[in-house]
Design a protein around this motif. Structure first.
Motif, PDB file in Angstrom:
ATOM      1  N   PRO A 105       0.797  -1.236   0.000  1.00 15.18           N
ATOM      2  CA  PRO A 105       0.000   0.000   0.000  1.00 15.18           C
ATOM      3  C   PRO A 105       0.826   1.281   0.000  1.00 15.18           C
ATOM      4  CG  PRO A 105      -0.119  -1.110   2.140  1.00 15.18           C
ATOM      5  CD  PRO A 105       0.572  -2.046   1.204  1.00 15.18           C
ATOM      6  N   VAL A 106       2.103   1.205   0.400  1.00 18.41           N
ATOM      7  CA  VAL A 106       2.852   2.455   0.537  1.00 18.41           C
ATOM      8  C   VAL A 106       3.631   2.865  -0.713  1.00 18.41           C
ATOM      9  CG1 VAL A 106       3.035   2.145   3.020  1.00 18.41           C
ATOM     10  CG2 VAL A 106       4.932   1.442   1.572  1.00 18.41           C
ATOM     11  N   PHE A 107       3.653   2.007  -1.740  1.00 22.34           N
ATOM     12  CA  PHE A 107       4.345   2.387  -2.979  1.00 22.34           C
ATOM     13  C   PHE A 107       3.366   2.488  -4.143  1.00 22.34           C
ATOM     14  CE2 PHE A 107       7.732   0.197  -0.571  1.00 22.34           C
ATOM     15  CZ  PHE A 107       8.642   1.244  -0.514  1.00 22.34           C
ATOM     16  N   THR A 108       3.695   3.335  -5.112  1.00 22.17           N
ATOM     17  CA  THR A 108       2.849   3.441  -6.296  1.00 22.17           C
ATOM     18  C   THR A 108       2.972   2.135  -7.085  1.00 22.17           C
ATOM     19  OG1 THR A 108       4.601   4.319  -7.704  1.00 22.17           O
ATOM     20  CG2 THR A 108       3.255   5.920  -6.485  1.00 22.17           C
ATOM     21  N   VAL A 109       1.967   1.859  -7.915  1.00 20.60           N
ATOM     22  CA  VAL A 109       1.985   0.593  -8.638  1.00 20.60           C
ATOM     23  C   VAL A 109       3.144   0.554  -9.636  1.00 20.60           C
ATOM     24  CG1 VAL A 109      -0.461   0.162  -8.285  1.00 20.60           C
ATOM     25  CG2 VAL A 109       0.271   1.330 -10.359  1.00 20.60           C
ATOM     26  N   GLY A 110       3.439   1.705 -10.242  1.00 23.81           N
ATOM     27  CA  GLY A 110       4.564   1.765 -11.177  1.00 23.81           C
ATOM     28  C   GLY A 110       5.872   1.408 -10.483  1.00 23.81           C
ATOM     29  N   HIS A 111       6.074   1.982  -9.311  1.00 23.32           N
ATOM     30  CA  HIS A 111       7.278   1.717  -8.529  1.00 23.32           C
ATOM     31  C   HIS A 111       7.405   0.224  -8.237  1.00 23.32           C
ATOM     32  CE1 HIS A 111      10.364   2.572  -5.440  1.00 23.32           C
ATOM     33  NE2 HIS A 111       9.815   1.531  -4.831  1.00 23.32           N
ATOM     34  N   GLN A 112       6.290  -0.408  -7.858  1.00 30.28           N
ATOM     35  CA  GLN A 112       6.345  -1.824  -7.483  1.00 30.28           C
ATOM     36  C   GLN A 112       6.708  -2.716  -8.665  1.00 30.28           C
ATOM     37  OE1 GLN A 112       3.283  -3.238  -4.710  1.00 30.28           O
ATOM     38  NE2 GLN A 112       2.658  -1.118  -4.447  1.00 30.28           N
ATOM     39  N   ILE A 113       6.136  -2.424  -9.825  1.00 30.22           N
ATOM     40  CA  ILE A 113       6.472  -3.229 -11.005  1.00 30.22           C
ATOM     41  C   ILE A 113       7.935  -2.994 -11.382  1.00 30.22           C
ATOM     42  CG2 ILE A 113       5.931  -3.699 -13.425  1.00 30.22           C
ATOM     43  CD1 ILE A 113       3.067  -2.776 -12.836  1.00 30.22           C
ATOM     44  N   ALA A 114       8.337  -1.721 -11.383  1.00 26.69           N
ATOM     45  CA  ALA A 114       9.704  -1.380 -11.775  1.00 26.69           C
ATOM     46  C   ALA A 114      10.728  -2.024 -10.837  1.00 26.69           C
ATOM     47  CB  ALA A 114       9.881   0.140 -11.798  1.00 26.69           C
ATOM     48  N   ARG A 118      13.757  -4.477 -11.863  1.00 28.67           N
ATOM     49  CA  ARG A 118      15.135  -4.136 -11.534  1.00 28.67           C
ATOM     50  C   ARG A 118      15.823  -5.282 -10.771  1.00 28.67           C
ATOM     51  NH1 ARG A 118      17.686   0.404  -9.397  1.00 28.67           N
ATOM     52  NH2 ARG A 118      16.739   0.046  -7.383  1.00 28.67           N
ATOM     53  N   ARG A 119      15.075  -5.846  -9.825  1.00 27.07           N
ATOM     54  CA  ARG A 119      15.628  -6.907  -9.009  1.00 27.07           C
ATOM     55  C   ARG A 119      15.985  -8.138  -9.858  1.00 27.07           C
ATOM     56  NH1 ARG A 119      11.818  -6.615  -5.076  1.00 27.07           N
ATOM     57  NH2 ARG A 119      10.750  -8.402  -5.958  1.00 27.07           N
ATOM     58  N   HIS A 120      15.084  -8.486 -10.762  1.00 28.60           N
ATOM     59  CA  HIS A 120      15.303  -9.716 -11.518  1.00 28.60           C
ATOM     60  C   HIS A 120      16.139  -9.536 -12.766  1.00 28.60           C
ATOM     61  CE1 HIS A 120      12.876 -12.398  -9.112  1.00 28.60           C
ATOM     62  NE2 HIS A 120      12.031 -11.404  -8.951  1.00 28.60           N
ATOM     63  N   LYS A 121      16.058  -8.377 -13.399  1.00 24.26           N
ATOM     64  CA  LYS A 121      16.739  -8.204 -14.681  1.00 24.26           C
ATOM     65  C   LYS A 121      17.935  -7.273 -14.587  1.00 24.26           C
ATOM     66  CE  LYS A 121      13.599 -10.589 -16.772  1.00 24.26           C
ATOM     67  NZ  LYS A 121      13.500 -11.791 -17.385  1.00 24.26           N
ATOM     68  N   GLY A 122      18.090  -6.617 -13.449  1.00 22.21           N
ATOM     69  CA  GLY A 122      19.226  -5.735 -13.254  1.00 22.21           C
ATOM     70  C   GLY A 122      19.305  -4.579 -14.234  1.00 22.21           C
ATOM     71  N   VAL A 123      18.180  -4.060 -14.661  1.00 17.75           N
ATOM     72  CA  VAL A 123      18.193  -2.918 -15.582  1.00 17.75           C
ATOM     73  C   VAL A 123      18.125  -1.606 -14.796  1.00 17.75           C
ATOM     74  CG1 VAL A 123      17.117  -4.228 -17.453  1.00 17.75           C
ATOM     75  CG2 VAL A 123      15.685  -2.934 -15.852  1.00 17.75           C
ATOM     76  N   SER A 124      18.313  -0.500 -15.492  1.00 19.95           N
ATOM     77  CA  SER A 124      18.308   0.798 -14.814  1.00 19.95           C
ATOM     78  C   SER A 124      16.894   1.175 -14.386  1.00 19.95           C
ATOM     79  CB  SER A 124      18.836   1.884 -15.750  1.00 19.95           C
ATOM     80  OG  SER A 124      17.823   2.223 -16.687  1.00 19.95           O
ATOM     81  N   ARG A 125      16.824   2.167 -13.511  1.00 23.46           N
ATOM     82  CA  ARG A 125      15.547   2.616 -12.981  1.00 23.46           C
ATOM     83  C   ARG A 125      14.605   3.077 -14.108  1.00 23.46           C
ATOM     84  NH1 ARG A 125      16.310   5.290  -7.412  1.00 23.46           N
ATOM     85  NH2 ARG A 125      16.667   3.106  -7.063  1.00 23.46           N
ATOM     86  N   ASP A 126      15.184   3.859 -15.054  1.00 23.86           N
ATOM     87  CA  ASP A 126      14.354   4.375 -16.145  1.00 23.86           C
ATOM     88  C   ASP A 126      13.823   3.260 -17.036  1.00 23.86           C
ATOM     89  OD1 ASP A 126      14.655   6.862 -15.230  1.00 23.86           O
ATOM     90  OD2 ASP A 126      16.039   7.568 -16.792  1.00 23.86           O
ATOM     91  N   ALA A 132       7.430  -1.098 -16.855  1.00 16.82           N
ATOM     92  CA  ALA A 132       6.211  -1.021 -16.052  1.00 16.82           C
ATOM     93  C   ALA A 132       5.080  -0.367 -16.848  1.00 16.82           C
ATOM     94  CB  ALA A 132       6.474  -0.243 -14.766  1.00 16.82           C
ATOM     95  N   LEU A 133       5.412   0.713 -17.519  1.00 18.63           N
ATOM     96  CA  LEU A 133       4.407   1.414 -18.312  1.00 18.63           C
ATOM     97  C   LEU A 133       3.873   0.510 -19.422  1.00 18.63           C
ATOM     98  CD1 LEU A 133       2.862   4.003 -18.996  1.00 18.63           C
ATOM     99  CD2 LEU A 133       4.804   4.726 -20.384  1.00 18.63           C
ATOM    100  N   ASP A 134       4.816  -0.168 -20.110  1.00 18.00           N
ATOM    101  CA  ASP A 134       4.430  -1.080 -21.180  1.00 18.00           C
ATOM    102  C   ASP A 134       3.506  -2.181 -20.646  1.00 18.00           C
ATOM    103  OD1 ASP A 134       4.579  -2.406 -23.761  1.00 18.00           O
ATOM    104  OD2 ASP A 134       5.870  -3.874 -22.757  1.00 18.00           O
ATOM    105  N   MET A 135       3.831  -2.708 -19.461  1.00 17.78           N
ATOM    106  CA  MET A 135       3.015  -3.786 -18.896  1.00 17.78           C
ATOM    107  C   MET A 135       1.607  -3.290 -18.548  1.00 17.78           C
ATOM    108  SD  MET A 135       4.657  -6.505 -19.225  1.00 17.78           S
ATOM    109  CE  MET A 135       3.275  -7.454 -18.602  1.00 17.78           C
ATOM    110  N   LEU A 136       1.502  -2.092 -17.978  1.00 19.21           N
ATOM    111  CA  LEU A 136       0.176  -1.557 -17.652  1.00 19.21           C
ATOM    112  C   LEU A 136      -0.647  -1.393 -18.921  1.00 19.21           C
ATOM    113  CD1 LEU A 136       0.625   1.086 -14.800  1.00 19.21           C
ATOM    114  CD2 LEU A 136       0.081  -1.336 -14.653  1.00 19.21           C
TER     115      LEU A 136
END
Ligand SMILES: Nc1ncnc2c1ncn2[C@@H]1O[C@H](COP(=O)(O)OP(=O)(O)OP(=O)(O)O)[C@@H](O)[C@H]1O
Ligand SMILES: Nc1ncnc2c1ncn2[C@@H]1O[C@H](COP(=O)(O)OP(=O)(O)OP(=O)(O)O)[C@@H](O)[C@H]1O
Ligand SMILES: [Mg+2]
Ligand SMILES: [Mg+2]
Lengths: 326, 351
Positions: A105-114, A118-126, A132-136
Motif C-alpha cells: 500500500p505504501v508504494f505506487t503501482v509503477g514503482h512496485q512493477i519497476a 530491476r531486481r530480476h533483470k538488473g536494468v536501470s531505474r528508467d 512497467a508502463l508497457d506492462m500496464l
C-alpha cells in the motif's frame, strides 16, 4: 532432468500448530511447456497451498513438506535464500486471490512493477519504469501513464487485479500461477482478462496454472483441468473430457451445483455436508461421507486410480461404470 | 426456541411499517480528489458515484451489477457511512442520516460484508473473537456463545475453527466468518459486496441457501453486489445496473432477464462465460476501455462504446424512466424515449 515444465511427485503438505492440517495429500501432477491447466475445487481443497508450495512460499517452521517439485528441472524444494528469491517472480510468478497480499500500500503501482524488474533483470531505474508502463498498457489499464503513479487503494478492484497481472508478467516467467484472479471482477472485465491471459500466454509461451472454482472460467482459460478435493487430485483430463464426461461423483456434483437457469428462491443443488477436517491423513475416499454413490468399500481404503486414457485419471471405485446420460 | 432467539438476533424495531422503504437513497454523490504536483493540490476529481438514487423495500433484495470501477463498492460504503458523501440523502426507515439518524444508529442497522475478506479481519484476533466483537460492542450478553452459534449457522464448525486466526483459513472460510460477524451485529440491512465471489460453486450454493434462510427467518433486507449474473439473478428481486457512477437500468429480475433495455446491460449479460469448450468466447462483448471517471463522456456516459449512439447521445443526458410496457422497468437511454431526438427513438434496442 525432465523436459517438463512442472513435475510434482507425491507431494504432501502438513501444517503444524494447535491442530495439524493435512492440506495436501500425495499429489502428483505434471505439465508440458506452455500448457494451461485449471485447478478446480472446493474452498479449502488445497488449491492455494499447492500454488504456494510451487512458489516456495510456505512458512518453513510451521509446515512439513514431503515429495518433490521440479519446475523446468529446478528442484524447487531445495531452493533457499538468493536462489529462491531469483526463482520467485523470475522463473515463476503468481497472481493472488487477494490483491492486499501482493501489492504494497505504501508504494505506487509503477514503482512496485519497476522494482521487481530491476531486481530480476538488473536494468536501470528508467528502463524498469518503461517496462512497467508497457506492462500496464498490455493489461489494458486505461490512461496507464497516470495510473503508474497511483497507489493501490486509488484503484478499483478490477484494476488492482490487472496491476497484479502486470506485476506477475513483467519479468516474463515460464510459469504463471494465477489464484482466482478474476473472482472479484464483473463479467465484462472477467472475460476481457481471461482473453488477455490467453493472448499473453500464447505470446510469451508460458505455462499457466489457473485456480478457480468456476467451471465456466476453466472452460474459457484452460486446455486441461485437475479437480481437487481434500488436498488430493480426484480427476484430471482435458477440459472437454471433464465437462462432457466428468466421472468422479464430486466432479458431477460441482457441475450440478451450477446456477445456470435456476429460478429465484428455488433451493440450490448444493453438495450436502462439508469437506473433511484434514486433521489426519485420509485412509479412505475423503468424499465418501458426502457421496451419493458411496459403497461400504469406499471408506475401507484409498480409492484406486483409474486411467481410462493417457493423461486422464479418476480416483473412484465406481468411475469404471458407464456414465448414465441424463 | 426459534432459530432467531437461538443466535440472539435482536435488531432495532421497525418504525415506518412495511410500505416505507428500509433504505432510500437520493442523488448520492461522491467525488474523490486526485492530488498531484509538488504541492499535492487537488487537480481533478474522480466521479465515483454521481447522482445515484434508488430504494430498497423491507425484506427485498436488490442486486447491483456493473463494470469494475463503476462505483458499486463506493455506493455500498456511502450507505454504511464508511465513506463520507459529498451530496445526497440517505434515509433509513424514514430517518435521514445527519438529521434524525446518527451514524452510530445507521451502523447498528446496516452491516456490510466486504469484497476483500482479508482486509476486514483483525489478523491478531481469533475467529471467535472477531465474530463476538460486534456483539460485545452492542453490549449483548454472552458474545462468545452467540459467536459460536453463528459460526455453526454459516457452516463453520466452532470446535474446529473458533481458535484459528484469519490466515489459517481458506478464502471461502474467511468469507463465511465475515458473514457471521455481520450478523452478530443484528442488522436489518446487510450489504454484501462480492460476498460469495471467493466461494466455489458448491459452497456458494450453500451460502446462498443460507442467505435465503436468514432472510426468511429474520426478515433481512439485502443489497447484493456481484459480478456473477447467475448469482444475482438467483438471489435478487430487482437488479440495478451501474455504469461509470450512474444508474443506467433498474428492473425486476424476470423483466431484465427477458429483455435488457440498455445497450450496456445487454453487453454485460452476453459476457457470461461459455460452458462449451468447443465454443469459447472469442471477442469480449464490450470493446474499448472504460472511459476515465475523471472526465466522463458528455451526454450519455456509455455513448463512446455504444453501437447505437446518435448525435443526441453525445450532448443530452438520458433520464432514468419507466418503460412504456412496464413502469417498474426503468432505463436511462434515448432509444426508449420517444421525444429524445434519437433517430431510432421509441423503438427500443435493436437486436
Ligand atoms: N498457514 C496455514 N496454517 C494452517 N492451515 C492452513 C494454512 N494455510 C491453509 N491452511 C488450511 O489448508 C487447507 C487448504 O487451504 P487452501 O488455502 O489451499 O484452500 P483453497 O483450495 O485455496 O480454498 P479457497 O477456494 O477457499 O481459496 C484449508 O483447510 C486451510 O484452512
Ligand atoms: N479512496 C479512493 N481514492 C480515489 N479514488 C477512489 C477511491 N476509492 C475508489 N476510487 C475510484 O472510484 C471509482 C469507483 O471505485 P469502486 O471501488 O466503487 O468501484 P467498483 O464498482 O466497486 O469496482 P470493482 O468491481 O472493481 O470492485 C474508481 O474509479 C476508483 O478508482
Ligand atoms: Mg485459495
Ligand atoms: Mg468493488
Amino acid at each position: 532432468m525432465t523436459g517438463k515444465l512442472v513435475d510434482i511427485r507425491n507431494l504432501s503438505v502438513r501444517f503444524k500448530g494447535k491442530r495439524t492440517v493435512h492440506a495436501i495429500n500425495d499429489v502428483s501432477l505434471s505439465m508440458e511447456q506452455g500448457e494451461t491447466l485449471a485447478l478446480l475445487g472446493e474452498s479449502g481443497s488445497g488449491k492455494s497451498v499447492t500454488l504456494k508450495t510451487l512458489l516456495g512460499l510456505l512458512p518453513p517452521k510451521r509446515s512439513e513438506i514431503d515429495g518433490s517439485i521440479h519446475v523446468n528441472g529446478v528442484d524447487v524444494l531445495s531452493l533457499r535464500g538468493k536462489a529462491l528469491a531469483k526463482y520467485r517472480g523470475g522463473e515463476v510468478s503468481m497472481v493472488f486471490q487477494e490483491p492486499a497480499l501482493a501489492l504494497d500500500p505504501v508504494f505506487t503501482v509503477g514503482h512496485q512493477i519497476a522494482e521487481s524488474v530491476r531486481r530480476h533483470k538488473g536494468v536501470s531505474r528508467d528502463e524498469a519504469m518503461s517496462v512497467a508502463l508497457d506492462m500496464l498498457d498490455r493489461v489494458r489499464i486505461p490512461s496507464a501513464n497516470r495510473r503508474l503513479h497511483n497507489y493501490p487503494h486509488e484503484l478499483s478492484g478490477g484494476m488492482r487485479q490487472r496491476v497484479m497481472i502486470a506485476l506477475a508478467l513483467a519479468c516474463r516467467p515460464r510459469l504463471l500461477l494465477a489464484d482466482e484472479p478474476t473472482t472479484a471482477l464483473d463479467a465484462t472485465v472477467q472475460i476481457q482478462i481471461l482473453l488477455l491471459l490467453r493472448e499473453l500466454q500464447k505470446e510469451f509461451g508460458m505455462g499457466v496454472i489457473f485456480v478457480t472454482h468456476d467451471i465456466g472460467v476453466a472452460v474459457e482459460i484452460s486446455e486441461r483441468v485437475a479437480v481437487m478435493y481434500a488436498g488430493q487430485i480426484f480427476e484430471e483430463g482435458t477440459t472437454r473430457e471433464i465437462i462432457r464426461e466428468g466421472r468422479h461423483p464430486y466432479t458431477q456434483g460441482l457441475l450440478a451445483a451450477n446456477l445456470h437457469d435456476v429460478e429465484q428462491g428455488q433451493r440450490l443443488n448444493a453438495i450436502p455436508g462439508a469437506p473433511p477436517a484434514l486433521e489426519s491423513k485420509p485412509d479412505g475416499c475423503s468424499f465418501a461421507p458426502r457421496c451419493p454413490k458411496a459403497l461400504p468399500e469406499c471408506t475401507a481404503g484409498l480409492p484406486p486410480m483409474l486411467m481410462p486414457a493417457p493423461r486422464r485419471r479418476v480416483a473412484c471405485i465406481r468411475a469404471g461404470e458407464p456414465v448414465v446420460a441424463e | 426456541m426459534s432459530a432467531t432467539e437461538d443466535v440472539g438476533y435482536d435488531p432495532t424495531p421497525d418504525t415506518g411499517g412495511p410500505a416505507q422503504p428500509l433504505i432510500k437513497v437520493q442523488n448520492l454523490k461522491k467525488y474523490f480528489p486526485v492530488r498531484g504536483g509538488p504541492l499535492g493540490r487537488v487537480q481533478a476529481q474522480v466521479q465515483a458515484v454521481d447522482g445515484v438514487s434508488f430504494d430498497v423495500a423491507k425484506g427485498e433484495t436488490l442486486g447491483i451489477v456493473g463494470e469494475s470501477g463503476c462505483g458499486k463498492s463506493t455506493t455500498a460504503k456511502l450507505l454504511i457511512g464508511l465513506t463520507e458523501r459529498d451530496q445526497g440523502d440517505i434515509i433509513f426507515d424514514g430517518l435521514a442520516l445527519g438529521e434524525k439518524l446518527s451514524l452510530k444508529d445507521l451502523r447498528r442497522g446496516v452491516q456490510m460484508v466486504f469484497q476483500d475478506s482479508y482486509a476486514t479481519l483483525n489478523p491478531r484476533m481469533t475467529i471467535e473473537a472477531s465474530v463476538a466483537f460486534g456483539a460485545r460492542v452492542q453490549g449483548l450478553d454472552k458474545p462468545e456463545d452467540r459467536a459460536r452459534k453463528l459460526m455453526d449457522r454459516v457452516g463453520l464448525d466452532p470446535a474446529r475453527f473458533a481458535h484459528r486466526y484469519p490466515h489459517e483459513l481458506s478464502g471461502g472460510q474467511r468469507q463465511r466468518v465475515n458473514i457471521a460477524r455481520a450478523l452478530a451485529m443484528s442488522p436489518r440491512l446487510v450489504v454484501l459486496d462480492e460476498a460469495v465471489s471467493a466461494l466455489d460453486k458448491s459452497v456458494e450454493a450453500q451460502v446462498l441457501n443460507l442467505l435465503n434462510d436468514l432472510r426468511a427467518e429474520f426478515g433481512l433486507t439485502y443489497i447484493f453486489i456481484s459480478h456473477d449474473l447467475n448469482v444475482v439473478r438467483y438471489i435478487s428481486d430487482r437488479i440495478l445496473v451501474m455504469y461509470l457512477g450512474e444508474v443506467v437500468e433498474v428492473a425486476p429480475v424476470a423483466s431484465i432477464w427477458a429483455e435488457q433495455a440498455h445497450p450496456y446491460t445487454r453487453s454485460l449479460f452476453s459476457a457470461m462465460p461459455s460452458m462449451d469448450p468447443d465454443n469459447r468466447t472469442k471477442e469480449p462483448p464490450l470493446s474499448g476501455d472504460p472511459p476515465n471517471p475523471i472526465n466522463p463522456p458528455s451526454g450519455c456516459r456509455f455513448h463512446t462504446r455504444c453501437r447505437f449512439k446518435a448525435d443526441v447521445c453525445k450532448t443530452k443526458t438520458p433520464k432514468l424512466a419507466g418503460l412504456s410496457v412496464n413502469a417498474k422497468h426503468m432505463v436511462a437511454c434515448h432509444l426508449h424515449d420517444a421525444d429524445s431526438g434519437h433517430p431510432k427513438a421509441g423503438q427500443g434496442v435493436p437486436s
